[in-house]
Scaffold this motif. Structure first.
Motif, PDB file in Angstrom:
ATOM      1  N   ILE A 273       0.757  -1.104  -0.043  1.00 16.09           N
ATOM      2  CA  ILE A 273      -0.070   0.123   0.027  1.00 16.09           C
ATOM      3  C   ILE A 273       0.828   1.331   0.011  1.00 16.09           C
ATOM      4  CG2 ILE A 273      -1.788   1.321   1.320  1.00 16.09           C
ATOM      5  CD1 ILE A 273      -2.821  -1.278   0.207  1.00 16.09           C
ATOM      6  N   HIS A 274       0.439   2.149  -1.063  1.00 18.65           N
ATOM      7  CA  HIS A 274       0.905   3.551  -0.743  1.00 18.65           C
ATOM      8  C   HIS A 274       0.013   4.443  -0.860  1.00 18.65           C
ATOM      9  CE1 HIS A 274       4.711   2.323  -3.065  1.00 18.65           C
ATOM     10  NE2 HIS A 274       4.229   1.136  -2.905  1.00 18.65           N
ATOM     11  N   TRP A 275       0.198   5.593  -0.166  1.00 14.54           N
ATOM     12  CA  TRP A 275      -0.805   6.816   0.015  1.00 14.54           C
ATOM     13  C   TRP A 275      -0.709   8.062  -1.053  1.00 14.54           C
ATOM     14  CZ3 TRP A 275      -4.357   4.351   2.847  1.00 14.54           C
ATOM     15  CH2 TRP A 275      -4.098   3.749   3.815  1.00 14.54           C
ATOM     16  N   CYS A 276      -1.673   8.187  -1.604  1.00 14.03           N
ATOM     17  CA  CYS A 276      -1.532   9.452  -2.249  1.00 14.03           C
ATOM     18  C   CYS A 276      -2.632  10.576  -1.840  1.00 14.03           C
ATOM     19  CB  CYS A 276      -1.843   9.394  -3.873  1.00 14.03           C
ATOM     20  SG  CYS A 276      -1.969  10.690  -5.066  1.00 14.03           S
ATOM     21  N   PHE A 277      -2.030  11.898  -1.689  1.00 12.14           N
ATOM     22  CA  PHE A 277      -2.673  12.814  -1.328  1.00 12.14           C
ATOM     23  C   PHE A 277      -3.041  13.999  -2.365  1.00 12.14           C
ATOM     24  CE2 PHE A 277      -1.234  11.373   2.655  1.00 12.14           C
ATOM     25  CZ  PHE A 277      -2.270  11.023   3.188  1.00 12.14           C
ATOM     26  N   CYS A 278      -4.332  14.486  -2.688  1.00  9.96           N
ATOM     27  CA  CYS A 278      -4.571  15.247  -3.658  1.00  9.96           C
ATOM     28  C   CYS A 278      -5.373  16.495  -2.882  1.00  9.96           C
ATOM     29  CB  CYS A 278      -5.475  14.847  -4.620  1.00  9.96           C
ATOM     30  SG  CYS A 278      -5.074  13.326  -5.462  1.00  9.96           S
ATOM     31  N   PRO A 279      -4.753  17.069  -1.783  1.00  9.61           N
ATOM     32  CA  PRO A 279      -5.427  18.274  -0.870  1.00  9.61           C
ATOM     33  C   PRO A 279      -6.503  18.996  -1.521  1.00  9.61           C
ATOM     34  CG  PRO A 279      -3.426  18.552  -1.274  1.00  9.61           C
ATOM     35  CD  PRO A 279      -3.411  17.423  -1.785  1.00  9.61           C
ATOM     36  N   ASN A 280      -5.945  19.672  -2.840  1.00  8.33           N
ATOM     37  CA  ASN A 280      -6.753  20.633  -3.454  1.00  8.33           C
ATOM     38  C   ASN A 280      -8.095  20.256  -3.985  1.00  8.33           C
ATOM     39  OD1 ASN A 280      -5.735  23.476  -3.584  1.00  8.33           O
ATOM     40  ND2 ASN A 280      -3.885  22.530  -4.343  1.00  8.33           N
ATOM     41  N   ALA A 281      -8.071  18.881  -4.597  1.00 12.00           N
ATOM     42  CA  ALA A 281      -9.276  18.338  -5.014  1.00 12.00           C
ATOM     43  C   ALA A 281     -10.549  17.700  -3.799  1.00 12.00           C
ATOM     44  CB  ALA A 281      -9.001  17.032  -5.568  1.00 12.00           C
ATOM     45  N   ASN A 282      -9.802  17.584  -2.674  1.00 18.91           N
ATOM     46  CA  ASN A 282     -10.449  17.389  -1.583  1.00 18.91           C
ATOM     47  C   ASN A 282     -11.295  18.551  -1.078  1.00 18.91           C
ATOM     48  OD1 ASN A 282      -7.721  15.203  -0.252  1.00 18.91           O
ATOM     49  ND2 ASN A 282      -9.336  14.648  -1.499  1.00 18.91           N
ATOM     50  N   LEU A 304       2.117  12.517  -3.935  1.00 18.20           N
ATOM     51  CA  LEU A 304       1.071  13.429  -4.446  1.00 18.20           C
ATOM     52  C   LEU A 304       0.375  13.375  -5.601  1.00 18.20           C
ATOM     53  CD1 LEU A 304       3.267  16.686  -2.843  1.00 18.20           C
ATOM     54  CD2 LEU A 304       1.465  15.292  -1.817  1.00 18.20           C
ATOM     55  N   GLY A 305      -0.687  13.897  -5.848  1.00 19.12           N
ATOM     56  CA  GLY A 305      -1.256  13.953  -7.020  1.00 19.12           C
ATOM     57  C   GLY A 305      -2.262  15.276  -7.072  1.00 19.12           C
ATOM     58  N   THR A 306      -2.607  15.709  -8.195  1.00 20.00           N
ATOM     59  CA  THR A 306      -3.406  17.079  -8.655  1.00 20.00           C
ATOM     60  C   THR A 306      -4.990  16.786  -8.837  1.00 20.00           C
ATOM     61  OG1 THR A 306      -3.231  16.637 -10.964  1.00 20.00           O
ATOM     62  CG2 THR A 306      -1.573  18.142  -9.850  1.00 20.00           C
ATOM     63  N   ASP A 307      -5.253  15.055  -8.956  1.00 18.32           N
ATOM     64  CA  ASP A 307      -6.569  14.723  -9.498  1.00 18.32           C
ATOM     65  C   ASP A 307      -6.747  15.721 -10.927  1.00 18.32           C
ATOM     66  OD1 ASP A 307      -8.782  13.514  -9.601  1.00 18.32           O
ATOM     67  OD2 ASP A 307      -9.440  13.962  -7.529  1.00 18.32           O
ATOM     68  N   GLU A 320      -0.255  21.892  -4.531  1.00 15.36           N
ATOM     69  CA  GLU A 320      -0.895  20.792  -3.561  1.00 15.36           C
ATOM     70  C   GLU A 320       0.210  20.834  -2.147  1.00 15.36           C
ATOM     71  OE1 GLU A 320      -3.561  19.100  -4.240  1.00 15.36           O
ATOM     72  OE2 GLU A 320      -3.457  20.451  -6.227  1.00 15.36           O
ATOM     73  N   MET A 321       1.559  21.156  -2.363  1.00 12.52           N
ATOM     74  CA  MET A 321       2.594  21.259  -1.297  1.00 12.52           C
ATOM     75  C   MET A 321       2.174  22.568  -0.487  1.00 12.52           C
ATOM     76  SD  MET A 321       6.172  20.312  -3.431  1.00 12.52           S
ATOM     77  CE  MET A 321       6.436  18.921  -4.359  1.00 12.52           C
ATOM     78  N   ARG A 322       1.652  23.323  -1.071  1.00  9.62           N
ATOM     79  CA  ARG A 322       1.360  24.592  -0.554  1.00  9.62           C
ATOM     80  C   ARG A 322       0.110  24.511   0.559  1.00  9.62           C
ATOM     81  NH1 ARG A 322       2.339  29.366  -3.922  1.00  9.62           N
ATOM     82  NH2 ARG A 322       1.313  28.057  -5.439  1.00  9.62           N
TER      83      ARG A 322
END
Ligand code: ZN
Length: 386
Positions: A273-282, A304-307, A320-322
Motif C-alpha cells: 500500500i502507498h498513499w496519495c494525497f490530492c488536497p486541492n481536489a478534497n 502527491l497528485g493533482t487529480d 498541492e504542497m502549499r
C-alpha cells in the motif's frame, strides 16, 4: 553541458546542499551535483533546485470539465455532475487534454499516473514530453456484470499499446467483489500497477459499515440494483484490502476519511500500500482534508497528485504542497519535495531514472523561487529548468 547554481539544491536522495551546483549534459542527464563549479559558465539562480515532479493521480481526459462542476457539494453530487457533463465533442475533450498536458509540463511535472476510462488521451500521451502510466479504470457494482466489464477493460488497454498501462479498480463503492477478483487474478499473472480512489467521502464508509447513506440514492438514480451487497460492519478499505493481490504496488488515493484503525489495518496486511494525497481536489469536492499527519512515519510511501481539472483549478504539484504546508505544521518543504518526487517515482517504478538529482539519472530540474526562507508562500513559483 549546463551548470545551474542556486541557494539550495535538494537532490532528495541526500539532504539539501547550500549553494549547490548541478551539472547536466545536453540530454538532461545529471553529471554531477556538489558545490564545486570546476570552472566554466554557471547560471546563478535565486531559490532552490529540485528534481522534476511526479504527479501520481490525474484524469487528463476530464480536463474539459474545468470550472464546470459545482464545488463543495460532496463526492456523490460531484459524481452525478461529472456523469451528466463529461460527454462532449471529442475535439473539445482532446483540445482540453492537450492543454492540460502542456500545463503539467510547464509546472515541472515529468511523470504522471493517469486514470482513463476511454482511449481519448492515447495519442496525446504518445507524443507528450511527459512520461505517462495509464490506469485503465473499471467500475461496476453489479456482480453479474463483472466478466463483461473486465473484458472491456482488457480491450481498452490494447489501445494504449506501446505506452505504460495497467488495469485498475475505480473505488470500493463502485467495484463488486467479483470484479476485484478478476483484477486480482490479473495482478497474479502479470505486472499490473494498481491505483484506487479510497475513502474520498464518509458515505463510502457508511455504505460498507451499515449499507446506508448517499450511495444508496446514487445507485437508485442510476437504476443500479445493489441488493446483493451486504453491510460489512467495517470501513471500506478494510473490506477491499483482502481482495487485492500482494504483488503490485497499490496506490490508495485521497484517504480523506481514513482513520488510524484503517492505517493499522493496512500495516498488518501483506499488501504493497502507498498513499496519495490530492488536497486541492478534497477541498474542491468535500471541503475538507485528510488527516495527513496520521500517515507520517508509519513506514508507508506517500505521494502527491493533482487529480483532474474537474476538481482543481491547476495541475501543479507546488500548489498541492502549499496547501499541505499551510494546514499541517509538521510537514516541511524537504518532506513535501520527497513526496512530490522520489516517492512518486518509487510507486510508479521509475526511480532508477526519475525522482532525485543523482549522476546518471534524467530526473528533470525545477527551480522553486520566491520562497520565504524554506516556506512556500502565495507568491512562490515553480519554473522548469530542463
Ligand atoms: Zn481521481
Amino acid at each position: 553541458m549546463k551548470k545551474f547554481k542556486a541557494d539550495y539544491v535538494f537532490p532528495v536522495n541526500t539532504g539539501p546542499i547550500k549553494n549547490g551546483i548541478v551539472t547536466v549534459d545536453n540530454q538532461g542527464k545529471i553529471l554531477s551535483v556538489d558545490t564545486d563549479d570546476k570552472g566554466g559558465k554557471v547560471e546563478k539562480l535565486d531559490g532552490i533546485i529540485c528534481p522534476g515532479f511526479i504527479n501520481t493521480h490525474c484524469h487528463v481526459e476530464l480536463s474539459h470539465l474545468k470550472d464546470k462542476i459545482t464545488p463543495k457539494k460532496g463526492l456523490v453530487s460531484f459524481i452525478k455532475e461529472v456523469q451528466t457533463k463529461r460527454n462532449s465533442a471529442p475535439e473539445d475533450i482532446m483540445a482540453a487534454a492537450e492543454k492540460a498536458d502542456e500545463e503539467m509540463y510547464r509546472n515541472g511535472i515529468v511523470a504522471v499516473g493517469d486514470i482513463a476510462n476511454s482511449n481519448v488521451t492515447a495519442a496525446i500521451k504518445k507524443s507528450s514530453k511527459i512520461h505517462y502510466h495509464t490506469f485503465i479504470e473499471v467500475f461496476g457494482f453489479r456482480p453479474d456484470k463483472a466478466d463483461e466489464l473486465f473484458s472491456n477493460a482488457i480491450a481498452l488497454s490494447q489501445q494504449f499499446k506501446g505506452l505504460s498501462s495497467s488495469v485498475t479498480a475505480h473505488a470500493p463503492y463502485s467495484v463488486s467483489k467479483d470484479l476485484f477478483r478478476h483484477i486480482g487474478k490479473l495482478c497474479e499473472d502479470q505486472p499490473n500497477l494498481m491505483s484506487i480512489h479510497n475513502q474520498e467521502t464518509e458515505e463510502e464508509n457508511k455504505l460498507y459499515r451499515y449499507k446506508t447513506g448517499d450511495f444508496l440514492d446514487l445507485y437508485q438514480s442510476f437504476n443500479i440494483d445493489i441488493s446483493s451487497f451486504k453491510p460489512q460492519a467495517r470501513n471500506s478499505i478494510q473490506c477491499i484490502i483482502p481482495l487485492l493481490s500482494n504483488k503490485p504496488n497499490v496506490l490508495m488515493v485521497h484517504n480523506t476519511y481514513t482513520n488510524l484503525k484503517d492505517i493499522y489495518f493496512a500495516k498488518r496486511f501483506d499488501r504493497k500500500i502507498h498513499w496519495c494525497f490530492c488536497p486541492n481536489a478534497n477541498l474542491y469536492i468535500e471541503g475538507r482534508l485528510p488527516k495527513v499527519d496520521l500517515f507520517i512515519d508509519q513506514g508507508f510511501n506517500i505521494t502527491l497528485g493533482t487529480d483532474s481539472l474537474a476538481s482543481n483549478h491547476k495541475l501543479c504539484l507546488l500548489n498541492e504542497m502549499r496547501v499541505l504546508q499551510d494546514s499541517f505544521n509538521d510537514i516541511d518543504l524537504e518532506r513535501l519535495i520527497e513526496w512530490g518526487t522520489i516517492n512518486g517515482a518509487k510507486y510508479l517504478g521509475i526511480d532508477a531514472d526519475k525522482g532525485s538529482i543523482e549522476p546518471g539519472k534524467t530526473p528533470g530540474l525545477n527551480l522553486i523561487s520566491k520562497l520565504d526562507g524554506l516556506k512556500i508562500t502565495p507568491e512562490t513559483t515553480v519554473t522548469r529548468l530542463i
